[in-house]
Design an enzyme around this catalytic site. Structure first.
Site: not given
Ligand SMILES: Cc1cc2nc3c(=O)[nH]c(=O)nc-3n(C[C@H](O)[C@H](O)[C@H](O)COP(=O)(O)OP(=O)(O)OC[C@H]3O[C@@H](n4cnc5c(N)ncnc54)[C@H](O)[C@@H]3O)c2cc1C
Length: 569
Positions: A120, A234, A236, A246, A249, A280, A349, A384
């Site tokens: 990566f 960030q 991407h 997306l 990477e 990135r 991203h 990041r």
């Molecule tokens: C397309 C994509 C690909 C990626 N690929 C990678 C990768 O390969 N490797 C890597 O390390 N990172 C990757 N990332 C980054 C990483 O996936 C995210 O930073 C990470 O998954 C975020 O997880 P989280 O649990 O913080 O939030 P999320 O998974 O975004 O979850 C947020 C949660 O909060 C809830 N929520 C939001 N607002 C409210 C509200 N007002 N009330 C109640 N609930 C709410 C939503 O319903 C959801 O359940 C990627 C990101 C994207 C967008």
């Protein structure tokens, strides 16, 4: 208003929220109740779409080391990460990979049967554990299945958190709205964990799903908890043109190459050693330069793009390890990446900044923790590294889950102040659901996104940012948010208006922080201050929302092992 009582309330059901819920339940087994309040169903959280991998050092005997993961992360962050936080991260990361494996995660395997890893950007050793290119889907399935085994965990799917409640200087719970019938309820909890994900769709060209909006940042800010380092967004390098989906990477990790109009592998010029796998921020800036200097392509609609060329990769590798990338290209662009290059350009991203949290994920409000993308423990600093974020969600999900459970078991609940609850009822039922809107909220949303793309993109400059902030404030004043649809059942119109209200707050914080930081560091590139300035800016910027407006505060960067140095790749 209904009152639901629990020990720990977890807001959000992405990787961080689910991992936190499990650890809270394990810590207080048989003695604790954990409510997961989430606006989507868990498997609709953005984490499901994580593609490429999850970083951890697994094989020190083969040449990788914690030291190397730490150095890569700190250097990648342009020396703005807190090094004590990074050290804790790299130490706990391998444990999380093994823990997930024990819960059933189908990691990809090497020929010898051990967990496989891939390259990566900015990681000097192939240390991203993966499962095809759907790592998030498999991790989320594993965690969700595990959650369901705990009687301590209750899910409140499709409940939207609108406000954090406090009393006597402590966290007292949250107000949330059921999307099913627009009823508000108070979740009265001893401890809370904010895990609502990144600020998402405040830009129009973004990799996030439409449900990713900055609600969590906004509720924390309004509760008096500061946001930290919000200027660092960030981009991407490889968003599919024109949709913004997306292209992981890992596609470059497997040998993909970026090319300009002349067929040149231009990254050789900007990062002679790391080339296409430089971090990135560097790759995205190089791409913008190539396009600005006329070496890009244009779509019929006039959109700029460059090419990501995977044609030299063995087709079997593409089919097996980049399965969904091929599917995405075939379905959304009519392109088979085995034979044809993919049109791409930088895309919003990830948010390095977030709710200010210490090394344990604790916020300034006693009883409230933050984990995952919404939190800023300063692990990622100004930029990041790919594959560190899913790991970060797991590591701080675990830490905050345990801390919050211990806190809940040794403290009494506090009753939320009645006036706070009434105020929230008024805001939602009288103000938003009350008079008809003057402006169409979807047009307002589009205007915010366009404005962010124009004034707070990869390259920034004082005059343009000032203009962006001015326009944002005027838009907010004139907007008079309200809801046309007065129905109480699945009123998504109301939910979107609540989201847009939060977008205004968070975009303004990004704007003022970006204008305030007069240097270029990591993802924050100022045309008018092109150099990194460690003498004046080696600190974090905190923004508070007060009755008098937004206020700044500062925190020093924790430097333990590595003095800031020139960043070359
Ligand atoms: C397309 C994509 C690909 C990626 N690929 C990678 C990768 O390969 N490797 C890597 O390390 N990172 C990757 N990332 C980054 C990483 O996936 C995210 O930073 C990470 O998954 C975020 O997880 P989280 O649990 O913080 O939030 P999320 O998974 O975004 O979850 C947020 C949660 O909060 C809830 N929520 C939001 N607002 C409210 C509200 N007002 N009330 C109640 N609930 C709410 C939503 O319903 C959801 O359940 C990627 C990101 C994207 C967008």
């Amino acid at each position: 208003m209904e009152k639901i009582t629990c020990d720990v309330v977890v807001m959000g059901s992405g990787l961080a929220g689910l991992r936190a819920a499990i650890e809270a339940a394990r810590t207080g087994r048989g003695k604790i109740s954990v409510a997961v309040v989430t606006k989507t169903q868990p498997m609709r959280s953005h984490s499901v779409s994580a593609e490429g991998g999850t970083a951890a050092v697994l094989y020190p005997e083969e040449g990788d080391s914690l030291e190397s993961h730490m150095w890569d992360t700190v250097k990648g962050s342009d020396f703005l990460s807190d090094q004590d936080v990074v050290e804790r991260f790299v130490k706990l990361a391998p444990q999380e990979i093994i823990q997930l494996e024990h819960w059933g995660m189908p990691w990809a395997r090497r020929k010898d049967g051990k967990i496989a890893q891939r390259s990566f950007g900015g990681q000097s050793y192939p240390r991203a554990c993966y499962a095809e290119d759907k790592v998030g889907f498999y991790e989320m399935s594993t965690l969700y299945d595990t959650c369901l085994k705990f009687d301590e965990i209750m899910f409140y799917d499709e409940w939207f958190v609108t406000k954090i409640l406090k009393n006597k200087g402590r966290f007292a719970g949250v107000v949330a709205m059921s999307l099913k019938n627009s009823e508000l309820a108070v979740f009265n909890a001893k401890a809370g964990i904010l895990a609502t994900g990144g600020a998402g769709r405040i830009y129009s060209f973004a990799t996030f799903g439409h449900s990713s909006t900055p609600d969590g940042y906004a509720v924390a800010l309004r509760a008096g908890v500061p946001l930290r380092d919000m200027e660092f967004v960030q981009f991407h390098p490889t968003g599919l043109v024109p949709s913004g989906i997306l292209i992981t990477e890992a596609a470059r990790g497997e040998g993909g190459i970026l090319r300009n109009k002349n067929g040149e592998r231009f990254m050789e010029k900007y990062a002679p050693k790391a080339k296409d796998l430089a971090p990135r921020d560097i790759v995205s800036r190089s791409m913008i330069t190539e396009m600005r200097e006329g070496r890009g392509f244009k779509t019929e609609e006039g959109e700029d793009y460059l090419l990501l060329d995977l044609t030299a990769i063995d087709p079997e590798v593409i089919k097996k390890r980049l399965t969904s990338i091929r599917e995405i290209c075939l379905r959304n662009a009519g392109i088979d990446p085995i034979n044809e290059p993919i049109p791409v350009r930088p895309v919003a991203h990830y948010y390095m900044g977030g709710v200010d949290a210490n090394i344990d994920g604790a916020t300034e409000l006693p009883g409230l923790w933050a984990a995952g993308e919404v939190a800023c423990t300063s692990m990622n600093g100004a930029n990041r590294l790919g594959s560190n974020s899913t790991t970060e969600c797991l590591v701080w999900g675990r830490i905050t889950g345990e801390m919050a459970a211990r806190f809940a078991m040794s403290n009494q609940a506090v009753e939320p102040a009645k006036s706070d609850i009434e105020e929230e009822e008024k805001r939602i039922y009288d103000k938003l659901l009350g008079p008809a809107p003057r402006a169409n909220p979807y047009n307002i949303k589009k205007e915010i996104q366009t404005l962010m793309e124009r004034h707070f993109h990869i390259y920034r400059e004082a005059g343009s940012m000032e203009e962006g902030l001015r326009m944002l404030r005027v838009l907010r004043q004139q907007a008079e948010l309200g809801v046309e649809d007065k129905s109480r059942y699945y009123n998504t119109n109301l939910m979107n208006v609540l989201e847009i209200d939060g977008m205004f707050d968070v975009c303004e914080v990004i704007g003022v922080a970006a204008l305030h930081r007069q240097e270029s560091r990591g993802a924050h590139a100022r045309v008018d201050y092109p150099k990194r300035d460690d003498e004046n800016w080696l600190h974090h910027i905190l923004v508070y929302k007060t009755a008098d407006g937004l206020e700044f505060a500062y925190k020093p960067v924790v430097v333990t092992k590595y003095k800031p140095a020139e960043r070359t790749y």
